[in-house]
Design an enzyme around this catalytic site. Structure first.
Site, mmCIF file in Angstrom:
data_model
loop_
_atom_site.group_PDB
_atom_site.id
_atom_site.type_symbol
_atom_site.label_atom_id
_atom_site.label_comp_id
_atom_site.label_asym_id
_atom_site.label_seq_id
_atom_site.Cartn_x
_atom_site.Cartn_y
_atom_site.Cartn_z
ATOM 1 N N HIS A 142 9.032 74.677 31.134
ATOM 2 C CA HIS A 142 9.565 73.319 30.986
ATOM 3 C C HIS A 142 11.090 73.299 30.954
ATOM 4 C CE1 HIS A 142 9.618 74.238 26.540
ATOM 5 N NE2 HIS A 142 10.698 73.487 26.607
ATOM 6 N N ASP A 172 3.463 77.891 30.158
ATOM 7 C CA ASP A 172 4.843 77.474 29.894
ATOM 8 C C ASP A 172 5.808 78.650 29.975
ATOM 9 O OD1 ASP A 172 6.867 75.656 29.423
ATOM 10 O OD2 ASP A 172 6.721 75.801 27.247
ATOM 11 N N SER A 254 14.215 76.447 23.234
ATOM 12 C CA SER A 254 13.080 76.818 24.082
ATOM 13 C C SER A 254 13.458 77.916 25.061
ATOM 14 C CB SER A 254 12.580 75.596 24.852
ATOM 15 O OG SER A 254 12.057 74.627 23.983
#
Length: 439
Positions: A142, A172, A254
């Site tokens: 993402h 992911d 992230s």
């Protein structure tokens, strides 16, 4: 007369001295006080020896009772802090910032739009390999979603153009490639299976654009199952098994490193619970689960998974939508259905076809409604409004169940037995699973 001879405790009295004839032996006041002091001293020493002796046999002697409390060696706080500092210095240079200029942002920039600068998103990544003049970076899928231009920013501030070698939405994860000039540190990968609940860990990344930031916490759960919506439509269509941590994870973290106090990367920071009032609940992908995916991305540019070819909706959601549509005096539409591996609604042309009524047999409470069958599912005979209830004899109650069974239990080229209801009648057919070649 005194209990001890004077020369026992005083060097001022000669050994051969005698009392004056015809008189009683005389003891000075100082001698009497010294004698009393000596008695007290000896008694105190004897008591100390006795107490030490009793403690030795009661607690420390190997032959003592096994029911004694076990001694716990507490790790010095200063040592833990030193290890955090050392671990951060070891893995920190291998953690990079990632700037993703999206396609919309690039278009706005070309057109001179005022919001072009706001269309770049920030994330983090970890350099895990150097070879052939190139360095490889692992991050979240993402972080580079909808990317038109991706840059990697080293700890030194140097920017490098990055190439996306592969990404996988389900797990992911993504892998980037940059030239290795100026890159001197590669992260050491640890073993996430060796993590213990309560173990101290550190998270390094780029939260909110603050480069090379460090937070610490503990491992709260070694294998937490978290439902996720792959296309952000509010419907859970996959479940991630992740490490739950108390170290703060913020936007931009992230893709960064979760490291143990040995400076080894044991996870890739992925997400957090962002509800109001919730603190200290972050999640990281275990590095042992991430690396097999990374290997497939390096080899194929994607993760090869079996493809069934159905766009679907959970039975309960379908019935809810149908009831709402009836209340509004209109037909039930496709709603927010998701496919077995795409998460999309069926093409628009399927909406123009008249919808035959869905007949649900009595006693059937769960299943997956086929909104459209394509590819192998269509070739095998599945049709619109078929209600799938089993795969290979295993009950299927939702699209999530269908997807998990396909991806975890089946392989490309294998056959899948589908049990379904059509117009209220039970049927069964066999589908040969293929590799999905289109995005």
């Amino acid at each position: 007369m005194s209990f001890f001879k004077d020369d026992f405790y005083s060097t001022r009295v000669k050994r051969n001295s005698r009392s004056t004839p015809g008189s009683w032996p005389r003891t000075s006041r100082g001698s009497r006080q010294g004698s009393m002091f000596k008695v007290a001293l000896i008694s105190s020493m004897a008591s100390s020896v006795l107490v030490a002796f009793l403690f030795y046999f009661a607690f420390d002697h190997p032959g003592s009772s096994p029911s004694k409390p076990a001694s716990v060696a507490a790790q010095p706080i200063a040592d833990t802090y030193d290890r955090i500092i050392t671990a951060a210095a070891k893995v920190g240079p291998a953690v990079v910032s990632i700037i993703n200029q999206t396609k919309d942002g690039q278009l706005q920039e070309q057109q001179g739009g005022p919001d072009a600068s706001q269309s770049a998103s920030l994330g983090s990544g970890v350099i895990f390999q150097k070879q052939g003049g190139k360095a490889l970076v692992i991050t979240n899928a993402h972080v580079v979603s909808d990317a038109a231009n991706v840059q990697v920013v080293l700890e030194t501030g140097e920017k490098k153009q990055a190439k996306i070698l592969g990404k996988d939405t389900i797990t992911d994860l993504a892998v980037l490639e940059v030239d290795d000039k100026g890159i001197t540190t590669v992260a050491e990968l640890g073993d996430s299976k060796k993590l213990r609940k309560g173990e101290k860990v550190i998270a390094i990344g780029n939260p909110l654009g603050f480069n090379d930031s460090l937070t610490d916490g503990i491992v709260s759960n070694l294998k937490q199952t978290v439902p996720v919506s792959l296309n952000q439509d509010g419907i859970y269509d996959w479940e991630e098994e992740v490490i739950q941590i108390s170290a703060p994870i913020n936007p931009g973290n992230s893709g960064g490193a979760l490291a143990n106090l040995d400076g080894q990367v044991v996870g890739i920071n992925s997400m957090k619970v962002a509800d109001t009032g919730v603190e200290g609940i972050g999640f990281a992908i275990p590095i042992d689960d991430a690396m097999p995916i990374v290997e497939q991305l390096l080899k194929n540019g994607k993760v090869l998974r079996p493809y069934l070819g159905v766009y679907s909706m959970d039975l309960d959601s379908y019935l809810d939508n149908h009831i709402l549509s009836d209340d509004n005096g209109s037909d039930a539409g496709a709603g927010d259905g998701s496919g077995d591996d795409s998460g999309d609604v069926p093409p628009d042309e399927s909406q123009d076809q008249p919808e035959p009524p869905l007949k649900v047999p009595d006693g059937v409470k769960q299943g997956v409604v086929v909104l459209e069958a394509v590819g192998p599912a269509k070739d095998a005979g599945l049709k619109f409004n078929d209600l799938i209830v089993q795969l290979d004899g295993h009950g299927i109650g939702s699209t999530l169940d269908l997807r998990k069974y396909l991806y975890n239990q089946k392989k490309i080229g294998e056959s899948l037995t589908v049990t379904y209801y059509r117009d209220g009648k039970k049927g069964e057919l066999t589908v040969k699973l293929v590799e999905k070649t289109e995005e």
